[in-house]
Write a protein that holds these residues in place. Structure first.
Motif, mmCIF file in Angstrom:
data_model
loop_
_atom_site.group_PDB
_atom_site.id
_atom_site.type_symbol
_atom_site.label_atom_id
_atom_site.label_comp_id
_atom_site.label_asym_id
_atom_site.label_seq_id
_atom_site.Cartn_x
_atom_site.Cartn_y
_atom_site.Cartn_z
ATOM 1 N N ASN A 172 -60.481 75.220 -60.752
ATOM 2 C CA ASN A 172 -60.650 76.288 -59.768
ATOM 3 C C ASN A 172 -61.270 75.704 -58.492
ATOM 4 O O ASN A 172 -61.495 74.489 -58.386
ATOM 5 N N GLU A 173 -61.585 76.565 -57.541
ATOM 6 C CA GLU A 173 -62.045 76.074 -56.235
ATOM 7 C C GLU A 173 -63.340 75.269 -56.316
ATOM 8 O O GLU A 173 -63.457 74.186 -55.730
ATOM 9 N N SER A 174 -64.331 75.775 -57.045
ATOM 10 C CA SER A 174 -65.605 75.050 -57.139
ATOM 11 C C SER A 174 -65.421 73.726 -57.878
ATOM 12 O O SER A 174 -66.064 72.718 -57.543
ATOM 13 N N GLU A 175 -64.533 73.704 -58.877
ATOM 14 C CA GLU A 175 -64.273 72.464 -59.615
ATOM 15 C C GLU A 175 -63.523 71.465 -58.740
ATOM 16 O O GLU A 175 -63.775 70.254 -58.820
ATOM 17 N N ARG A 176 -62.632 71.969 -57.866
ATOM 18 C CA ARG A 176 -61.939 71.066 -56.934
ATOM 19 C C ARG A 176 -62.929 70.463 -55.938
ATOM 20 O O ARG A 176 -62.832 69.280 -55.584
ATOM 21 N N THR A 177 -63.901 71.256 -55.515
ATOM 22 C CA THR A 177 -64.940 70.734 -54.619
ATOM 23 C C THR A 177 -65.709 69.611 -55.293
ATOM 24 O O THR A 177 -65.979 68.565 -54.685
ATOM 25 N N SER A 178 -66.060 69.818 -56.552
ATOM 26 C CA SER A 178 -66.784 68.801 -57.312
ATOM 27 C C SER A 178 -65.951 67.528 -57.460
ATOM 28 O O SER A 178 -66.469 66.408 -57.307
ATOM 29 N N ILE A 179 -64.660 67.693 -57.748
ATOM 30 C CA ILE A 179 -63.766 66.531 -57.890
ATOM 31 C C ILE A 179 -63.680 65.773 -56.565
ATOM 32 O O ILE A 179 -63.754 64.534 -56.535
ATOM 33 N N LEU A 180 -63.554 66.498 -55.460
ATOM 34 C CA LEU A 180 -63.465 65.855 -54.146
ATOM 35 C C LEU A 180 -64.748 65.098 -53.806
ATOM 36 O O LEU A 180 -64.706 64.023 -53.202
ATOM 37 N N HIS A 181 -65.889 65.636 -54.197
ATOM 38 C CA HIS A 181 -67.168 64.941 -53.969
ATOM 39 C C HIS A 181 -67.193 63.610 -54.709
ATOM 40 O O HIS A 181 -67.639 62.592 -54.165
ATOM 41 N N VAL A 182 -66.696 63.606 -55.953
ATOM 42 C CA VAL A 182 -66.672 62.368 -56.738
ATOM 43 C C VAL A 182 -65.686 61.369 -56.126
ATOM 44 O O VAL A 182 -65.982 60.172 -56.003
ATOM 45 N N LEU A 183 -64.515 61.847 -55.715
ATOM 46 C CA LEU A 183 -63.477 60.968 -55.176
ATOM 47 C C LEU A 183 -63.866 60.355 -53.829
ATOM 48 O O LEU A 183 -63.376 59.279 -53.466
ATOM 49 N N GLN A 185 -67.172 59.815 -52.755
ATOM 50 C CA GLN A 185 -68.571 59.391 -52.681
ATOM 51 C C GLN A 185 -68.745 57.979 -52.117
ATOM 52 O O GLN A 185 -69.799 57.649 -51.565
ATOM 53 N N SER A 186 -67.721 57.137 -52.201
ATOM 54 C CA SER A 186 -67.848 55.775 -51.671
ATOM 55 C C SER A 186 -67.084 55.600 -50.359
ATOM 56 O O SER A 186 -66.952 54.480 -49.858
ATOM 57 N N LEU A 187 -66.591 56.699 -49.787
ATOM 58 C CA LEU A 187 -65.809 56.630 -48.549
ATOM 59 C C LEU A 187 -66.653 57.011 -47.333
ATOM 60 O O LEU A 187 -67.647 57.719 -47.447
ATOM 61 N N LYS A 188 -66.214 56.552 -46.175
ATOM 62 C CA LYS A 188 -66.827 56.954 -44.917
ATOM 63 C C LYS A 188 -65.961 58.046 -44.316
ATOM 64 O O LYS A 188 -64.836 57.795 -43.881
ATOM 65 N N LEU A 189 -66.475 59.260 -44.298
ATOM 66 C CA LEU A 189 -65.718 60.410 -43.826
ATOM 67 C C LEU A 189 -66.253 60.907 -42.489
ATOM 68 O O LEU A 189 -67.450 60.805 -42.210
ATOM 69 N N SER A 190 -65.360 61.469 -41.703
ATOM 70 C CA SER A 190 -65.761 62.104 -40.449
ATOM 71 C C SER A 190 -66.626 63.333 -40.747
ATOM 72 O O SER A 190 -66.444 64.008 -41.765
ATOM 73 N N LYS A 211 -56.582 63.207 -55.696
ATOM 74 C CA LYS A 211 -56.737 61.768 -55.433
ATOM 75 C C LYS A 211 -55.736 61.310 -54.381
ATOM 76 O O LYS A 211 -56.063 60.522 -53.491
ATOM 77 N N ALA A 212 -54.493 61.817 -54.493
ATOM 78 C CA ALA A 212 -53.471 61.482 -53.498
ATOM 79 C C ALA A 212 -53.848 62.045 -52.130
ATOM 80 O O ALA A 212 -53.641 61.394 -51.089
ATOM 81 N N LEU A 213 -54.418 63.253 -52.119
ATOM 82 C CA LEU A 213 -54.866 63.866 -50.861
ATOM 83 C C LEU A 213 -55.938 63.034 -50.187
ATOM 84 O O LEU A 213 -55.894 62.775 -48.974
ATOM 85 N N VAL A 214 -56.905 62.574 -50.991
ATOM 86 C CA VAL A 214 -57.992 61.741 -50.451
ATOM 87 C C VAL A 214 -57.434 60.434 -49.881
ATOM 88 O O VAL A 214 -57.859 59.969 -48.804
ATOM 89 N N ARG A 215 -56.473 59.855 -50.554
ATOM 90 C CA ARG A 215 -55.865 58.608 -50.074
ATOM 91 C C ARG A 215 -55.169 58.824 -48.726
ATOM 92 O O ARG A 215 -55.272 58.004 -47.810
ATOM 93 N N GLU A 216 -54.464 59.953 -48.606
ATOM 94 C CA GLU A 216 -53.800 60.264 -47.341
ATOM 95 C C GLU A 216 -54.821 60.475 -46.225
ATOM 96 O O GLU A 216 -54.601 60.069 -45.073
#
Length: 216
Positions: A172-183, A185-190, A211-216
């Motif tokens: 769900n939405e909150s779980e997707r937020t949690s997944i995105l935080h993990v994916l 955590q080692s990146l430099k984001l705007s 994961k594919a979204l984060v890579r893009e």
């Protein structure tokens, strides 16, 4: 190299898994003292890309024990008796490696319902899998992953075999937020990027999609 801390959005799943796998490995002597068999098999099922293989790898890292990964499609051979031999060798390797995890990806490929298949070879493979599972001893957990649980032979889904089933669902939405935080955590984001906004705009996305979204 990964553990439960590397998984986001699966707190309920990890709680079930922790209860099932920690005691058999960390308190194995207790089971021997009580004279009962520890849990032997876990069936992980859910849509493709939801993280079944990742979860199995994280169990290995969390418990610091080796994992033997088997692509079920590689077991199938056109030569009579060869598939059964491959299965026996896999279970033998697990016994020699104990304590360990034996992970079958796409387990439905080698355990189809016997009343719906026509080839004797497929029925023999299922029978061999059941035999190996019943004869298994030691500190070994069998994990099967599938996106088609209803296609698995019913004899595997009973006590003493894959007697623990854990469903991995679309987050769900909150779980997707949690997944995105993990994916990320080692990146430099705007500073302009909002993970909660991305989660809100990605309904239906599973872990592999994010994961594919984060890579893009």
């Amino acid at each position: 190299e990964i553990s439960f801390k590397d998984i986001g959005g699966m707190n309920d799943v990890l709680a079930q898994i922790r209860d099932l796998v920690e005691r058999p490995f960390k308190k194995y002597e207790l089971f021997l003292k009580l004279g009962i068999e520890p849990p032997k098999g876990i069936l992980l099922y859910g849509p493709p890309g939801c993280g079944k293989t990742f979860v199995a790898n994280s169990i290995s890292g969390e418990l610091a024990i080796p994992i033997i990964k088997v692509a079920s499609t590689e077991i199938i051979s056109g030569v009579s008796g060869e598939s059964e031999g491959k299965l026996r060798n896999v279970f033998l390797a697990a016994r020699q490696q104990s304590p360990c995890i034996l992970f079958f990806d796409e387990v439905d490929a080698i355990t189809p319902k016997r009343d719906s298949v026509h080839k004797e070879m497929e029925k023999r493979i299922v029978s061999q899998f059941l035999s190996c599972l019943d004869e298994l001893e030691g500190q070994i957990i069998i994990i099967g992953a599938t996106s088609r649980p209803d296609c698995i032979d019913s004899s595997l889904r009973r006590a003493g075999r894959f007697d623990n089933e854990i469903r991995l669902r679309i987050p769900n939405e909150s779980e997707r937020t949690s997944i995105l935080h993990v994916l990320t955590q080692s990146l430099k984001l705007s500073d302009l990027i909002s993970l909660s906004s991305l989660a809100r705009r990605t309904p239906g996305f599973v872990g592999a999609d994010l994961k594919a979204l984060v890579r893009e």
